[in-house]
Design a protein around this motif. Structure first.
Motif, PDB file in Angstrom:
ATOM      1  N   VAL A   1       6.235 -24.653 -19.211  1.00 27.33           N
ATOM      2  CA  VAL A   1       5.518 -23.470 -18.750  1.00 27.33           C
ATOM      3  C   VAL A   1       6.440 -22.584 -17.929  1.00 27.33           C
ATOM      4  O   VAL A   1       6.515 -21.372 -18.129  1.00 27.33           O
ATOM      5  CB  VAL A   1       4.275 -23.857 -17.906  1.00 27.33           C
ATOM      6  CG1 VAL A   1       3.619 -22.633 -17.291  1.00 27.33           C
ATOM      7  CG2 VAL A   1       3.285 -24.639 -18.757  1.00 27.33           C
ATOM      8  N   LYS A   2       7.198 -23.197 -16.994  1.00 27.63           N
ATOM      9  CA  LYS A   2       7.993 -22.409 -16.065  1.00 27.63           C
ATOM     10  C   LYS A   2       9.081 -23.291 -15.465  1.00 27.63           C
ATOM     11  O   LYS A   2       8.890 -24.488 -15.279  1.00 27.63           O
ATOM     12  CB  LYS A   2       7.077 -21.895 -14.943  1.00 27.63           C
ATOM     13  CG  LYS A   2       7.730 -21.077 -13.886  1.00 27.63           C
ATOM     14  CD  LYS A   2       6.709 -20.659 -12.837  1.00 27.63           C
ATOM     15  CE  LYS A   2       7.381 -19.965 -11.676  1.00 27.63           C
ATOM     16  NZ  LYS A   2       6.437 -19.690 -10.602  1.00 27.63           N
ATOM     17  N   ILE A   3      10.219 -22.687 -15.156  1.00 30.62           N
ATOM     18  CA  ILE A   3      11.280 -23.373 -14.421  1.00 30.62           C
ATOM     19  C   ILE A   3      11.183 -22.878 -12.980  1.00 30.62           C
ATOM     20  O   ILE A   3      11.423 -21.703 -12.711  1.00 30.62           O
ATOM     21  CB  ILE A   3      12.673 -23.064 -15.007  1.00 30.62           C
ATOM     22  CG1 ILE A   3      12.720 -23.453 -16.480  1.00 30.62           C
ATOM     23  CG2 ILE A   3      13.761 -23.768 -14.206  1.00 30.62           C
ATOM     24  CD1 ILE A   3      13.945 -22.951 -17.205  1.00 30.62           C
ATOM     25  N   ASN A   4      10.804 -23.765 -12.066  1.00 33.51           N
ATOM     26  CA  ASN A   4      10.635 -23.371 -10.670  1.00 33.51           C
ATOM     27  C   ASN A   4      11.965 -23.219  -9.948  1.00 33.51           C
ATOM     28  O   ASN A   4      12.110 -22.352  -9.096  1.00 33.51           O
ATOM     29  CB  ASN A   4       9.760 -24.386  -9.927  1.00 33.51           C
ATOM     30  CG  ASN A   4       8.325 -24.352 -10.404  1.00 33.51           C
ATOM     31  OD1 ASN A   4       7.870 -23.375 -10.979  1.00 33.51           O
ATOM     32  ND2 ASN A   4       7.603 -25.431 -10.186  1.00 33.51           N
ATOM     33  N   SER A   5      12.926 -24.085 -10.255  1.00 28.82           N
ATOM     34  CA  SER A   5      14.250 -23.971  -9.651  1.00 28.82           C
ATOM     35  C   SER A   5      15.258 -24.679 -10.541  1.00 28.82           C
ATOM     36  O   SER A   5      14.888 -25.528 -11.353  1.00 28.82           O
ATOM     37  CB  SER A   5      14.273 -24.571  -8.236  1.00 28.82           C
ATOM     38  OG  SER A   5      14.102 -25.962  -8.267  1.00 28.82           O
ATOM     39  N   ALA A   6      16.521 -24.304 -10.377  1.00 29.42           N
ATOM     40  CA  ALA A   6      17.591 -24.916 -11.163  1.00 29.42           C
ATOM     41  C   ALA A   6      18.872 -24.912 -10.338  1.00 29.42           C
ATOM     42  O   ALA A   6      19.195 -23.921  -9.683  1.00 29.42           O
ATOM     43  CB  ALA A   6      17.803 -24.163 -12.469  1.00 29.42           C
TER      44      ALA A   6
END
Length: 193
Positions: free
Chosen positions: A41-46
Motif C-alpha cells: 500500500v505504502k512505503i512509510n520509510s526507507a
C-alpha cells in the motif's frame, strides 16, 4: 580510526524506482513466509546501508484484504546482478511504525547530531575516507579483484562523535563495469587528555 556502515535515509523513497522494487520484493517474500495475500500500500520509510552490496531497511504498509498490516523488512542486495534476499521481517504496530519513521527523519535531517555541509571531493580526509570505503568493500567481497576509487562524485560531512562523511563514489573492480556507490563513514577523532 574510520568505520563504515551507517544507515542513510532515502529521502524521496515514495518515488525511487529501486526502493519501490525492493519494497515490492519484500512484501512478496513476507506474503510467502506468512501465507497471507499481501499487497503493498505504502512505503512509510526507507534506509540503506553500504556493505558488500546494500542493506535496505523498509517500513511498509500492506493490505491483507481489508486489514492493513505494517512490517519492518530488511532486504539485502548483493553486488552485481544477484537476486535480492529478505534477511528478516517483523510485523509492527502503527505506533512503532510512526516512531521508526520519525527516527529516520531526524537522523537524515541532522537534528540528532548536527547538519551536513558539502565538502570538496579532493579534500585529503575525503580521499582517505573514499579509499577506506573501497578497502572495506573489497574485504567483504568474495572477488579476487580489489575495488578501486575512480572518482569521488560528491561529498558532505558533519561533526558528531567524530566526523561523518557521506560519499558518492565511482568504483571499479577488475573487468566489471564501473559502479556508483553511496558510502557513510565515521572518522573517530581521538580525545585529547
Amino acid at each position: 580510526m574510520v568505520t563504515a556502515g551507517g544507515h542513510q535515509k532515502i529521502a524521496d523513497h515514495q518515488n525511487d524506482a529501486k526502493v519501490q522494487e525492493v519494497a515490492q520484493f519484500a512484501v512478496e517474500q513476507i506474503a510467502d513466509k506468512t501465507g497471507k495475500h499481501l499487497d503493498l500500500v505504502k512505503i512509510n520509510s526507507a534506509q540503506k546501508q553500504v556493505v558488500a552490496g546494500l542493506n535496505y531497511v523498509l517500513v511498509v504498509e500492506t493490505a491483507a484484504g481489508s486489514t492493513k498490516e505494517t512490517y519492518e523488512a530488511y532486504v539485502y542486495e548483493p553486488l552485481g546482478n544477484q537476486p535480492l534476499k529478505l534477511t528478516s521481517h517483523k510485523q509492527i504496530d502503527n505506533e512503532a511504525a510512526q516512531r521508526k519513521t520519525e527516527e529516520s527523519s531526524e537522523r537524515h535531517s541532522g537534528a540528532l547530531l548536527g547538519g551536513y555541509r558539502e565538502v570538496s571531493t579532493t579534500d585529503s580526509e575525503v580521499t582517505q575516507a573514499a579509499q577506506f570505503a573501497a578497502e572495506q568493500l573489497t574485504s567483504q567481497s568474495n572477488s579476487l579483484s580489489p575495488f578501486e576509487v575512480r572518482e569521488v562524485l560528491s561529498a558532505r560531512s558533519k561533526v558528531a562523535a567524530g566526523k561523518v562523511f557521506e560519499l558518492k563514489l565511482k568504483l571499479s573492480q577488475g573487468n566489471l563495469p564501473e559502479q556508483i556507490v553511496q558510502a557513510s563513514l565515521v572518522v573517530m577523532i581521538p580525545k585529547c587528555h
